[in-house]
Design a protein around this motif. Structure first.
Motif, mmCIF file in Angstrom:
data_model
loop_
_atom_site.group_PDB
_atom_site.id
_atom_site.type_symbol
_atom_site.label_atom_id
_atom_site.label_comp_id
_atom_site.label_asym_id
_atom_site.label_seq_id
_atom_site.Cartn_x
_atom_site.Cartn_y
_atom_site.Cartn_z
ATOM 1 N N LEU A 27 -24.626 48.395 45.611
ATOM 2 C CA LEU A 27 -24.949 47.011 45.979
ATOM 3 C C LEU A 27 -24.542 46.717 47.414
ATOM 4 N N LEU A 28 -23.378 47.183 47.805
ATOM 5 C CA LEU A 28 -22.908 46.944 49.164
ATOM 6 C C LEU A 28 -23.833 47.610 50.180
ATOM 7 N N ARG A 29 -24.208 48.847 49.930
ATOM 8 C CA ARG A 29 -25.125 49.540 50.844
ATOM 9 C C ARG A 29 -26.465 48.806 50.946
ATOM 10 N N ASN A 30 -26.987 48.384 49.805
ATOM 11 C CA ASN A 30 -28.291 47.725 49.795
ATOM 12 C C ASN A 30 -28.251 46.300 50.343
ATOM 13 N N SER A 31 -27.071 45.727 50.447
ATOM 14 C CA SER A 31 -26.986 44.353 50.959
ATOM 15 C C SER A 31 -26.442 44.298 52.381
ATOM 16 N N THR A 32 -26.458 45.443 53.054
ATOM 17 C CA THR A 32 -25.984 45.497 54.436
ATOM 18 C C THR A 32 -27.098 46.053 55.312
ATOM 19 N N ALA A 33 -27.486 45.298 56.319
ATOM 20 C CA ALA A 33 -28.534 45.723 57.243
ATOM 21 C C ALA A 33 -27.996 46.828 58.160
ATOM 22 N N TYR A 34 -28.895 47.508 58.849
ATOM 23 C CA TYR A 34 -28.517 48.594 59.743
ATOM 24 C C TYR A 34 -27.519 48.159 60.806
ATOM 25 N N ASN A 35 -27.549 46.884 61.198
ATOM 26 C CA ASN A 35 -26.638 46.377 62.223
ATOM 27 C C ASN A 35 -25.353 45.778 61.635
ATOM 28 N N GLY A 36 -25.185 45.896 60.317
ATOM 29 C CA GLY A 36 -23.980 45.396 59.666
ATOM 30 C C GLY A 36 -24.086 43.995 59.111
ATOM 31 N N ASP A 37 -25.187 43.291 59.413
ATOM 32 C CA ASP A 37 -25.372 41.944 58.877
ATOM 33 C C ASP A 37 -25.625 41.992 57.373
ATOM 34 N N THR A 38 -25.307 40.904 56.709
ATOM 35 C CA THR A 38 -25.517 40.794 55.278
ATOM 36 C C THR A 38 -26.969 40.423 54.986
ATOM 37 N N ILE A 39 -27.537 41.079 53.979
ATOM 38 C CA ILE A 39 -28.883 40.760 53.520
ATOM 39 C C ILE A 39 -28.731 39.917 52.261
ATOM 40 N N VAL B 293 -28.547 35.687 41.264
ATOM 41 C CA VAL B 293 -28.503 36.684 42.320
ATOM 42 C C VAL B 293 -27.036 36.975 42.605
ATOM 43 N N TYR B 294 -26.699 38.250 42.644
ATOM 44 C CA TYR B 294 -25.332 38.672 42.908
ATOM 45 C C TYR B 294 -25.221 39.159 44.344
ATOM 46 N N HIS B 295 -24.082 38.859 44.973
ATOM 47 C CA HIS B 295 -23.843 39.231 46.362
ATOM 48 C C HIS B 295 -22.506 39.952 46.481
ATOM 49 N N ALA B 296 -22.447 40.872 47.421
ATOM 50 C CA ALA B 296 -21.168 41.473 47.794
ATOM 51 C C ALA B 296 -20.355 40.402 48.518
ATOM 52 N N THR B 297 -19.075 40.304 48.211
ATOM 53 C CA THR B 297 -18.219 39.299 48.839
ATOM 54 C C THR B 297 -17.484 39.883 50.042
ATOM 55 N N SER B 298 -16.832 39.025 50.789
ATOM 56 C CA SER B 298 -16.037 39.491 51.925
ATOM 57 C C SER B 298 -14.877 40.368 51.441
ATOM 58 N N LEU B 299 -14.371 40.131 50.237
ATOM 59 C CA LEU B 299 -13.322 40.978 49.687
ATOM 60 C C LEU B 299 -13.838 42.409 49.497
ATOM 61 N N LEU B 300 -15.046 42.550 48.967
ATOM 62 C CA LEU B 300 -15.632 43.884 48.805
ATOM 63 C C LEU B 300 -15.852 44.529 50.164
ATOM 64 N N ARG B 301 -16.302 43.767 51.123
ATOM 65 C CA ARG B 301 -16.522 44.325 52.465
ATOM 66 C C ARG B 301 -15.206 44.752 53.115
ATOM 67 N N ARG B 302 -14.154 43.978 52.889
ATOM 68 C CA ARG B 302 -12.826 44.337 53.422
ATOM 69 C C ARG B 302 -12.314 45.612 52.746
ATOM 70 N N LEU B 303 -12.479 45.699 51.433
ATOM 71 C CA LEU B 303 -12.069 46.904 50.705
ATOM 72 C C LEU B 303 -12.854 48.108 51.222
ATOM 73 N N ASN B 304 -14.157 47.932 51.441
ATOM 74 C CA ASN B 304 -14.994 49.030 51.918
ATOM 75 C C ASN B 304 -14.623 49.449 53.338
ATOM 76 N N ALA B 305 -14.156 48.508 54.154
ATOM 77 C CA ALA B 305 -13.722 48.857 55.509
ATOM 78 C C ALA B 305 -12.494 49.764 55.472
ATOM 79 N N LEU B 306 -11.644 49.573 54.475
ATOM 80 C CA LEU B 306 -10.464 50.420 54.322
ATOM 81 C C LEU B 306 -10.812 51.764 53.696
ATOM 82 N N ALA B 307 -11.677 51.732 52.695
ATOM 83 C CA ALA B 307 -12.018 52.945 51.953
ATOM 84 C C ALA B 307 -13.504 52.912 51.649
ATOM 85 N N GLU B 308 -14.294 53.591 52.446
ATOM 86 C CA GLU B 308 -15.734 53.573 52.242
ATOM 87 C C GLU B 308 -16.054 54.045 50.824
ATOM 88 N N ILE B 309 -16.522 53.130 49.984
ATOM 89 C CA ILE B 309 -16.706 53.392 48.558
ATOM 90 C C ILE B 309 -17.650 54.560 48.320
#
Length: 143
Positions: A45-57, A110-126
């Motif tokens: 979900l995180l991969r699919n909701s992140t644009a190539y430039n890092g913006d949220t889709i 509709v479900y969205h990745a939250t900033s908490l998930l993005r912060r977790l992913n920045a520490l440990a790329e899921i």
């Protein structure tokens, strides 16, 4: 995989020189409750909701792409996929929003990745952790 994620989070905190015991323990509790299929769902979900430039889709597109990738390979039927998304609300890693709705039809969720998930992913790329887990499992099975 939960332990690999936790180790990656610790390594990410060391890398960022931001080791905070309370935050680490929070992530540890959060990750301990995740099932394998939920981790796969979060990464996808995180991969699919992140644009190539890092913006949220936003919108339905990330969910549709995620569902098509995971059903039936990870989740046997769409209902299992939806149930896992609903269960992930308990973590704060995803949020939901009702959209649409018209005469004779109710809104869809509709479900969205939250900033908490993005912060977790920045520490440990899921998805990186998932790749290493798959490679480790493949090596173990081949010996």
């Amino acid at each position: 995989m939960n332990l690999r994620l936790l180790a990656a989070i610790y390594a990410g905190q060391v890398r960022d020189k931001a080791i905070v015991a309370d935050e680490f323990l929070y992530y540890a509790d959060l990750l301990a409750s995740l099932r394998h299929d939920e981790i796969v769902l979060l990464g996808t979900l995180l991969r699919n909701s992140t644009a190539y430039n890092g913006d949220t889709i936003y919108g339905n597109e990330p969910m549709h792409r995620t569902r098509s990738e995971l059903v039936p390979d990870v989740f046997a039927v769409p209902e299992d996929y939806n149930a896992a998304l609903g269960a992930l609300l308990r973590t704060g890693l995803v949020s939901t929003q009702a959209i649409g709705g018209s005469i004779g039809g109710g809104p869809s969720m509709v479900y969205h990745a939250t900033s908490l998930l993005r912060r977790l992913n920045a520490l440990a790329e899921i998805e990186g952790v998932m790749s290493r887990e798959q490679a480790s499992t493949a090596r173990a099975e081949s010996t």
